[in-house]
Design a protein around this motif. Structure first.
Motif, PDB file in Angstrom:
ATOM      1  N   LYS A 652     -42.425  79.583  -4.518  1.00  0.00           N
ATOM      2  CA  LYS A 652     -41.183  79.894  -5.239  1.00  0.00           C
ATOM      3  C   LYS A 652     -40.057  79.053  -4.636  1.00  0.00           C
ATOM      4  O   LYS A 652     -39.922  78.968  -3.417  1.00  0.00           O
ATOM      5  CB  LYS A 652     -40.861  81.387  -5.058  1.00  0.00           C
ATOM      6  N   PHE A 777     -48.201  74.158  -6.225  1.00  0.00           N
ATOM      7  CA  PHE A 777     -49.478  74.709  -5.743  1.00  0.00           C
ATOM      8  C   PHE A 777     -50.533  73.609  -5.713  1.00  0.00           C
ATOM      9  O   PHE A 777     -51.240  73.418  -4.720  1.00  0.00           O
ATOM     10  CB  PHE A 777     -49.889  75.858  -6.671  1.00  0.00           C
TER      11      PHE A 777
ATOM     12  N   PHE B 187     -44.185  88.096  -9.096  1.00  0.00           N
ATOM     13  CA  PHE B 187     -43.841  86.681  -9.143  1.00  0.00           C
ATOM     14  C   PHE B 187     -43.675  86.279 -10.601  1.00  0.00           C
ATOM     15  O   PHE B 187     -44.594  86.404 -11.410  1.00  0.00           O
ATOM     16  CB  PHE B 187     -44.933  85.820  -8.495  1.00  0.00           C
ATOM     17  N   ALA B 188     -42.463  85.829 -10.947  1.00  0.00           N
ATOM     18  CA  ALA B 188     -42.183  85.328 -12.294  1.00  0.00           C
ATOM     19  C   ALA B 188     -41.481  83.996 -12.151  1.00  0.00           C
ATOM     20  O   ALA B 188     -40.902  83.702 -11.106  1.00  0.00           O
ATOM     21  CB  ALA B 188     -41.308  86.320 -13.051  1.00  0.00           C
ATOM     22  N   HIS B 270     -54.431  82.911  -6.083  1.00  0.00           N
ATOM     23  CA  HIS B 270     -53.710  82.647  -4.840  1.00  0.00           C
ATOM     24  C   HIS B 270     -52.526  83.610  -4.704  1.00  0.00           C
ATOM     25  O   HIS B 270     -52.322  84.209  -3.650  1.00  0.00           O
ATOM     26  CB  HIS B 270     -53.243  81.182  -4.865  1.00  0.00           C
ATOM     27  N   LEU B 271     -51.777  83.771  -5.805  1.00  0.00           N
ATOM     28  CA  LEU B 271     -50.594  84.635  -5.760  1.00  0.00           C
ATOM     29  C   LEU B 271     -50.960  86.091  -5.506  1.00  0.00           C
ATOM     30  O   LEU B 271     -50.282  86.779  -4.740  1.00  0.00           O
ATOM     31  CB  LEU B 271     -49.817  84.533  -7.077  1.00  0.00           C
ATOM     32  N   ILE B 274     -51.593  86.629  -1.850  1.00  0.00           N
ATOM     33  CA  ILE B 274     -50.345  86.613  -1.066  1.00  0.00           C
ATOM     34  C   ILE B 274     -49.543  87.890  -1.320  1.00  0.00           C
ATOM     35  O   ILE B 274     -49.082  88.546  -0.380  1.00  0.00           O
ATOM     36  CB  ILE B 274     -49.488  85.381  -1.463  1.00  0.00           C
ATOM     37  N   LEU B 275     -49.370  88.220  -2.593  1.00  0.00           N
ATOM     38  CA  LEU B 275     -48.547  89.394  -2.929  1.00  0.00           C
ATOM     39  C   LEU B 275     -49.204  90.672  -2.411  1.00  0.00           C
ATOM     40  O   LEU B 275     -48.515  91.574  -1.927  1.00  0.00           O
ATOM     41  CB  LEU B 275     -48.316  89.486  -4.442  1.00  0.00           C
ATOM     42  N   ARG B 278     -48.516  91.069   1.239  1.00  0.00           N
ATOM     43  CA  ARG B 278     -47.124  91.460   1.488  1.00  0.00           C
ATOM     44  C   ARG B 278     -46.890  92.918   1.125  1.00  0.00           C
ATOM     45  O   ARG B 278     -46.218  93.653   1.844  1.00  0.00           O
ATOM     46  CB  ARG B 278     -46.179  90.567   0.676  1.00  0.00           C
TER      47      ARG B 278
END
Lengths: 794, 292
Positions: A652, A777, B187-188, B270-271, B274-275, B278
């Motif tokens: 981000k 990415f 995530f946006a 992947h996101l 990670i998210l 967290r």
């Protein structure tokens, strides 16, 4: 009151006079126009990228309720001519744009059939009943493939898909490159973008059959160009065609071209002797308004050990879409990329080649910045890549190579001329204001803490307010170098100033009111600005190319001076004072150093209404019309600095600070200049991080709604600081330089440099915009794979 | 972009609406906030014979605490009401946190809870939160009333267990376990945009050991899903960084993401990892804070 003590209107932060109207729903946009009994057009558009039209069956649609007429391309024969953008450019193939497709279609979204119904709802119902048979023709989607010999042709008559080709060359580039200490380069890609004005394109044609008079109310930026074109295409006398663009809700270049829909409503209003209207919906806007940028640039920069630039070479392929747009031609965007690529730097050895290639996509047209967002992205990336290779600070490398001091006026290898502009001062001021050295220290600390923190700089120069010496688009047979102002004091003493330029929300009514009020000596509220009306002056084009304050402001100054002289002559009689003792300010004429004065209102009554107040042979009409031509135009310049963080896990991007140090000459209204910079930067952020028109391999558009074509929202834009540098005034009247586009020119480059700076430890150089999280990415993954491989092999 | 012709039926009571739904036999759509429905109509992707407007039905928009510290939300409650409700913020902070991510303010002002559940967009926050919080959805028709668990209600992309003549009238969120820690991350590409991925979790700890773990994922499959295997991994365990990473990897293995214009399936995976890391760390922190 001496001249020094007089309240200054020019330069003041005057609140925008149009805002109460625009912010409270009082604006008059084209779609607001009431036209009882008008027919509403719905277009059946091509759903094929490139296909022959085999047959069109309108029978079922014709029988639907409320349908009054249906027209195909063939039905328009004899009613209207195709649109043709001619140019004196060598190696240029114009492409006739049919008002409705004839024989074949060339992009998804091209208008094929016009259905006229009693309401838009009924017309759209009938769209579904139309049957059109197509026979697909070869794909013309990838511009590099389309440029190859033997590729299927979009325009058979042109003989090639390459509509424009051009080369600028000076010096032995290959030799200098071969001997240079360092060379940096690569393949750069700036993806296609679309303007997304808040107001969709809207055209309302009213035909007065008793007078054979046609009024087009249009969302255009260029009412003068449209009027002149309609007269030719419809074969009507000019005095019987009027184009009005009262309030326009954003344009950004997307409303500077003549559109088939615009011509069609006029031709059919005249043919059917009624009113005909069309308002684009957002889907139509995203697939048929002119699009922008979309270039592939192979570029290389050679430098000496001390950082001196030795040579620059670039090959540019511009994907110009299906047609050469009117009046700007297919050359407008890609040719500017090679013309402006040398930027604000001293570069003697240069080779820039460009070709504009037709593909089956919506036509490319001017978009805020035209060519320069792309050229600035490339040259500014090259400068930063070179700075990294040479281990020179990017600020120092820029300063070292800027055109400066005695170099001005500087003739760029491509023929442009920079008059004195604050290249160095802009960079220095921007660095001082943002605390550049402290930022570098902050970056060192951030990196130690594992953050990906980047600082990006972009400097650029642009030609604005261009006069008749060069055309706004290469070789175009239209005079873009003059504007006209007509100023009149009426019998009540108020002032009406008429122009052909058009405000699309940028505040021109306020800016021009300030110029007129101060020059004449009246108050702002005494002045009414008429703009966006082709009947207001004899000739005008409109608002585009950062020209309106320079050209219309210059014409306003000349006309206001002429009227002021007449006012003072009349006042001299009435106040029985010598002319040279008179001055005017704040709505009154006074004898300097005395309490004798007369208001403009009383003076106007004396001149126009009170018989015998003035001797018959001294009575003059209090009006004047003047044309201004800045001839060469002038150079605007700026440096943008941005800081950002990239989340090392999610990718981000968060923008922190954004600062613009800009030289737009004398600032008429800082509030408006800053607003323009803010808006331009926001659009540049969109180009850098978000916006991309995407097509699949066959040419189908995939971003046909705002859910998929993602423009930044207010929350995505950081606070933007603006520092004005009013250095040496240019030779334009009033000392103004244009500044409507700059924000969009600097931002993509500055952000690309900041991201590359943040990723420098990974060795990633940004060469493709927009930089989406997905692209980051992939880049990071590739860099990590490469690093792992190198570690494995060592 | 004008809709095809449709009948417009204004209903003033639930009975009227249910009768009208039955009358059109599956060829009618309920109009509540219209935030998803009207674009579909304008694109002519939907062309129902009738729209049954339920906006004037009284009493369907209540947000209230009921017996057992559960939250009952009427179907006509607007997103904004839930977002700004002090009761929601106090008792269901994870729901409160998620609501701020629902589209833009103008949409939150009109869009309804019942509408979001019935529409079942795989990238919508409310279905995900219903799944996370084990919500019970009430559906009514002239034939009677059904109570459906969120996991049974959400079937696929834009698909629910709702029958043609049923109306979602309310959703109940049972009380969170005492001392539960929670977290939500989305995530946006832009603020207010559709989520590329979102993860939410609720954790309870007893003497530092996980009692209950719930993890919901969104934007990465046909519907919002619960990461059951990852929940199982955490059950009965003490905090270790490797445990969190293993649970995140497990959550990631459960999804079936798509590649579209916004993101590739790889990037979505992947996101999510990670998210999830967290969010689990955040929820654990809060749970420890509650216990202390």
């Amino acid at each position: 009151m001496s001249a020094e003590l007089r309240p200054k209107i020019i330069g003041a932060r005057v609140r925008r006079v149009e805002d109460p109207r625009l912010l409270t729903g009082g604006g008059a946009f084209a779609d607001d126009l009431g036209t009882p009994g008008a027919l509403h057009v719905a277009f059946r558009r091509s759903d094929h990228p490139h296909a022959r039209i085999v047959g069109i069956d309108c029978a079922a649609a014709r029988a639907m309720p409320g349908i009054r007429a249906i027209f195909t391309g063939e039905d328009l024969d004899g009613l209207v001519k195709p649109i043709l953008a001619t140019s004196r450019m060598r190696n240029y193939h114009p492409t006739p744009i049919p008002v409705l497709a004839r024989g074949k279609v060339r992009y998804v979204g091209e208008p094929v059939v016009a259905i006229l119904g009693e309401s838009r709802y009924l017309a759209e119902d009938a769209l579904e009943a139309m049957e059109i048979a197509y026979e697909p023709l070869g794909d013309v989607v990838d511009p590099e493939q389309a440029a190859l010999p033997g590729a299927p042709l979009l325009h058979e008559a042109a003989g090639s898909n390459i509509l424009v080709s051009r080369e600028f060359s000076r010096g032995d580039v290959d030799l200098v490159m071969a001997e240079a200490f360092v060379r940096v380069g690569g393949r750069f890609r700036f993806h296609r973008k679309t303007p997304v004005a808040m107001e969709n394109r809207t055209y309302v044609a009213e035909y007065d059959r008793g007078r054979n008079f046609l009024t087009l109310t249009s969302s255009t930026q260029v009412p003068g160009i449209v009027r002149d074109a309609l007269v030719a295409l419809l074969d009507m006398p000019g005095h019987s065609v009027r184009v009005v663009a009262q309030d326009v809700g954003g344009g950004f270049g997307g409303k500077t071209s003549l559109y088939p829909e615009e011509v069609l409503v006029c031709a059919l209003a005249r043919k059917l002797k009624t009113n005909v209207r069309w308002t684009s919906d957002r889907l139509e806007d995203l697939i048929s308004t002119s699009q922008a940028f979309d270039e592939i640039i192979d570029a290389e920069l050679a430098l000496a050990r001390d950082g001196t630039i030795l040579a620059l070479a670039a090959d540019v392929t511009g994907d110009v879409g299906a047609y050469s747009i009117y009046p700007w031609t297919a050359g407008i965007e890609p040719v500017q990329v090679v013309s402006f690529l040398p930027g604000p730097y001293r570069i003697d050895t240069y080779r820039g080649r460009v070709r504009a290639v037709a593909t089956s996509k919506p036509p490319m047209g001017p978009y805020r910045g035209v060519g320069r967002p792309v050229s600035t992205f490339v040259i500014e990336r090259l400068i930063d890549m070179a700075a990294r290779r040479l281990a020179i600070d990017p600020v120092a490398l820029r300063r070292h190579n800027f055109v400066s001091g005695d170099d001005f006026p500087y003739k760029v290898v491509t023929g442009l001329v920079w008059d004195h502009s604050s290249f160095r001062e802009g960079l220095d001021e921007a660095c001082r204001a943002i605390g550049y050295d402290a930022l570098r220290s902050e970056q060192r600390r951030a990196r130690e803490a594992g953050r990906w923190f980047g600082i990006g700089i972009a400097s650029y120069a642009e030609l604005t307010g261009i006069g008749s010496r060069i055309s706004a688009a290469p070789g175009m047979p239209i005079n873009t170098g003059t504007e006209t102002a007509s100023i009149r004091i009426d019998s009540t003493g108020t002032v009406t100033a008429s122009f052909g330029i058009t405000s699309t929300g940028q505040g021109l009514e306020t800016t021009l009111s300030q110029v007129v009020a101060q020059t004449l000596g009246v108050r702002i509220e005494d002045v009414r600005i008429i703009q966006g009306d082709s009947s207001a002056v004899a000739h005008s084009t409109g608002s585009y190319a950062s020209r309106s304050t320079v050209l219309a402001g210059g014409a306003a100054t000349l006309a206001a001076r002429a009227v002021r002289e007449k006012v003072l002559r009349a006042a001299a009689h009435i106040l029985e004072a010598p002319l040279e003792d008179l001055d005017a300010a704040d709505g009154a004429i006074f004898v300097v150093g005395t309490d004798r004065s007369i208001t403009f209102r009383d003076l106007a009554r004396a001149v126009y209404s009170e018989m015998g107040r003035l001797p018959k042979d001294t009575r003059e009409e209090l009006e004047a019309t003047k044309v201004y031509d800045p001839y060469f135009g002038t150079t605007s310049s700026a440096t943008h600095i941005v800081t950002l963080d990239i989340d090392p896990e999610t990718y981000k991007i968060r923008l922190h600070r954004y600062l613009v140090g800009e030289d737009c000459g004398r600032v008429v209204n800082p509030l408006i200049v800053e607003g323009q910079v803010h808006g331009g930067v926001a659009q540049g952020i969109g180009a850098a991080l978000h916006e991309e028109v995407v097509f699949d391999a066959s040419g189908q558009i995939l971003t046909a709604s705002l859910a998929d074509y993602t423009i930044p929202a207010a929350g995505d834009i950081p606070p933007i600081e603006v520092v004005h540098i009013e250095a040496e005034a240019p030779s334009t009247i009033g000392g103004y330089r244009g500044m409507g586009e700059g924000g969009t020119i600097g931002a993509p480059a500055a952000i690309a440099n900041a991201i590359s700076d943040a990723l420098a430890p990974l060795g990633i150089e940004i060469t493709e915009l927009p930089v989406t999280p997905e692209r980051l990415f992939q880049l990071v993954r590739q860099a990590q794979a490469k690093a792992a491989k190198e570690q494995g092999s060592s | 972009m004008k809709p095809a012709a449709f009948d417009y039926v204004q209903s003033h009571s639930l009975e009227e609406a249910m009768v009208a739904l039955r009358k059109y036999g599956g060829d009618a759509k309920l109009l509540a906030g219209g935030q998803s429905l009207v674009p579909l109509l304008n694109f002519r992707l939907l062309r129902p014979a009738a729209l049954i407007d339920i906006n004037r039905i009284p009493g369907l928009d209540r947000v209230e605490m009921i017996a057992g510290d559960a939250l009952r939300v009427g179907a006509l409650a607007r997103h904004h009401t839930l977002e700004t409700s002090p009761v929601v913020a106090r008792h269901f902070p994870v729901l409160h946190a998620a609501m701020a991510h629902v589209a833009h303010l103008a949409i939150r002002n009109r869009g309804t809870i019942g509408g979001s559940l019935s529409h079942a967009d795989p990238a919508a926050e409310l279905p995900m939160l219903a799944l996370l919080l084990d919500a019970i959805i009430t559906a009514e028709s002239t034939g009677g009333t059904r109570h459906l668990a969120a996991r049974d209600f959400l079937i696929g992309a834009l698909t629910t267990a709702l029958a043609e003549d049923e109306i979602v009238t309310a959703v109940e969120f049972p009380a969170l376990p005492a001392g539960a820690g929670w977290d939500f991350a989305e995530f946006a590409l832009r603020s207010g945009d559709f989520a590329i991925a979102a993860v939410a979790a609720v954790l309870t700890l007893r003497d530092g050991v996980v009692g209950e773990a719930r993890i919901a994922l969104m934007g990465v499959d046909e519907t919002a899903i619960r990461a059951s295997a990852a929940e199982g991994l955490l059950q009965g365990q003490r905090y270790r960084p490797e445990l969190i990473r293993a649970a995140a990897r497990s959550a990631c293995a459960a999804i079936n993401p798509i590649t579209d214009l916004r993101a590739s399936a790889d990037y979505r995976r992947h996101l999510v990892e990670i998210l999830a890391e967290r969010v689990l760390a955040g929820a654990w922190n809060r749970a420890e804070g509650q216990a202390a």
